[in-house]
Write an enzyme that holds these catalytic residues in place. Structure first.
Site, PDB file in Angstrom:
ATOM      1  N   CYS A 116      61.686  77.862  96.230  1.00 40.83           N
ATOM      2  CA  CYS A 116      61.314  78.204  97.606  1.00 40.83           C
ATOM      3  C   CYS A 116      61.992  77.319  98.652  1.00 40.83           C
ATOM      4  O   CYS A 116      61.951  77.622  99.840  1.00 40.83           O
ATOM      5  CB  CYS A 116      59.800  78.131  97.768  1.00 40.83           C
ATOM      6  SG  CYS A 116      58.911  79.293  96.700  1.00 40.83           S
ATOM      7  N   HIS A 257      57.887  77.357 105.120  1.00 42.92           N
ATOM      8  CA  HIS A 257      57.865  78.274 103.986  1.00 42.92           C
ATOM      9  C   HIS A 257      56.548  79.035 104.011  1.00 42.92           C
ATOM     10  O   HIS A 257      55.485  78.462 104.251  1.00 42.92           O
ATOM     11  CB  HIS A 257      58.015  77.483 102.685  1.00 42.92           C
ATOM     12  CG  HIS A 257      57.786  78.303 101.466  1.00 42.92           C
ATOM     13  ND1 HIS A 257      58.449  79.493 101.234  1.00 42.92           N
ATOM     14  CD2 HIS A 257      56.968  78.111 100.391  1.00 42.92           C
ATOM     15  CE1 HIS A 257      58.049  79.992 100.073  1.00 42.92           C
ATOM     16  NE2 HIS A 257      57.152  79.175  99.553  1.00 42.92           N
ATOM     17  N   ASN A 287      55.009  85.856 100.127  1.00 41.26           N
ATOM     18  CA  ASN A 287      55.921  84.779  99.766  1.00 41.26           C
ATOM     19  C   ASN A 287      57.172  85.387  99.141  1.00 41.26           C
ATOM     20  O   ASN A 287      57.141  85.889  98.016  1.00 41.26           O
ATOM     21  CB  ASN A 287      55.238  83.833  98.779  1.00 41.26           C
ATOM     22  CG  ASN A 287      56.101  82.641  98.392  1.00 41.26           C
ATOM     23  OD1 ASN A 287      57.285  82.588  98.690  1.00 41.26           O
ATOM     24  ND2 ASN A 287      55.499  81.678  97.712  1.00 41.26           N
TER      25      ASN A 287
END
Length: 356
Positions: A116, A257, A287
């Protein structure tokens, strides 16, 4: 010779048209909208459902939009970096497929794996390449087809992730105090047991056993990952802010994020910023791993003005984490476009970015 600054000169993005919302998900697994929204803040996520299409498809769609918006000559692109954890194949690289499909004759390409944090790390790398003077134009892409590694029988993870891609054109300028100014990155190998994809690599190759025991899906120990993410992202942002004299009065936006709305709120609280100054689109995209930060920049590009102070922050498997200080280099409203399938009205944006 004057110092070269590395700046983003345009954003492109792509999200699949198919929307998997919480209502539909609740018919697949034992969950519901209230449970998902209260814990992670996700209402829906985009899924690349067409058979035979992988991460490279989304990556090149994002890159094509970027190239069209910036009117860049394809023959002037020096390199393409694709950050992904869901490559089309073990080899060749997804980036090599992208440049082949785009017809970039003078570019070299490689994949960058940092989960990520991938886009954040890749942007820093591309900036260093630009600052060296050896390269003029680099496309940095964050792209992940997370639906390809998600077990839709696992209620603890299937609601969290979606698919998407976004691309940034990184170029050099002799203008000072602009672009990527500072970064702080760290890795902690202790994170392996808590977030991983067990099978398919060299330690545990694919076999009948790994397939039968569903070992090719993402595993996450949610509570541990949440605790690490809150601490790491908050500390990283605070460190970057302190050493660059940034505070609630001069930070325009934090671009975090998009893993969990509670993590994002904790970062904002640490910096004493209202949620109106935090780019948030997790409710509609979930996500998307390496794509979350560039997708936020792509979607909210129209809000950005030259000189805006931004803090990027991310956390991912590894554990890897970090934050960067970036000073925006152009008037985003001049380059922003209405994205297909994504509403662009101010009401929608106020809802996405407003207090919760």
């Amino acid at each position: 010779m004057k110092k070269i600054s590395a700046i983003i000169t345009g954003m492109g993005g792509y999200v699949p048209e198919y929307v998997l919302n919480n209502e539909e998900l609740s018919r697949m697994v034992d969950t519901n909208d209230e449970w998902i929204m209260s814990r992670v803040g996700i209402k829906e996520r985009r899924i690349l459902a067409e058979e035979g299409l992988g991460t490279s498809y989304m990556a090149r769609k994002a890159a094509r939009e970027l190239m069209k918006k910036t009117d860049v000559d394809p023959d002037t692109i020096d390199a393409v970096i694709v950050s992904t954890s869901t490559a089309d194949y073990a080899f060749p690289s997804t980036a090599s497929i992208v440049i082949g499909k785009l017809g970039l004759k003078n570019a070299f390409a490689f994949d960058f794996w940092a989960a990520c944090c991938g886009f954040l790390y890749s942007l820093d790398l591309a900036s260093s390449m630009i600052q060296s003077g050896r390269y003029k134009k680099i496309i940095v892409i964050g792209a992940d087809k997370m639906s390809s590694v998600i077990d839709y029988q696992d209620r603890s993870t299937c609601a969290l992730f979606g698919d998407g891609a976004a691309a940034a054109l990184v170029e050099g300028t002799e203008e000072e105090d602009i672009g990527l100014i500072d970064s702080h990155f760290r890795s902690d190998g202790a994170g392996l047991p808590f977030l991983h994809l067990k099978a398919g690599g060299s330690v545990c190759p694919a076999s009948h056993f790994t397939v039968d025991h569903r070992l090719h899906y993402l595993y996450q120990e949610g509570r541990t990952v949440f605790r690490y993410a809150v601490t790491s992202m908050s500390d990283d942002c605070a460190l970057i802010a302190e050493r660059n004299n940034l505070n609630k009065d001069n930070i325009r936006y934090v671009v975090p994020h998009q893993a969990n709305i509670r993590i994002i709120e904790a970062v904002a609280k640490r910096l004493e910023l209202p949620m109106e100054q935090v780019m948030v689109n997790i409710e509609h995209f979930g996500n998307t791993s390496a794509a979350t930060i560039p997708l936020a920049l792509w979607e909210f590009e129209h809000l950005l003005r030259k000189g805006d102070n931004l803090i990027f922050a991310a956390f991912g498997a590894g554990f890897v984490h970090g934050a960067s200080y970036y000073k925006w280099a152009y008037d985003g409203a001049e380059k922003a476009v209405i994205k297909k399938g994504v509403a662009a009205d101010e009401t929608r944006r106020a809802h996405v970015m407003g207090p919760r």
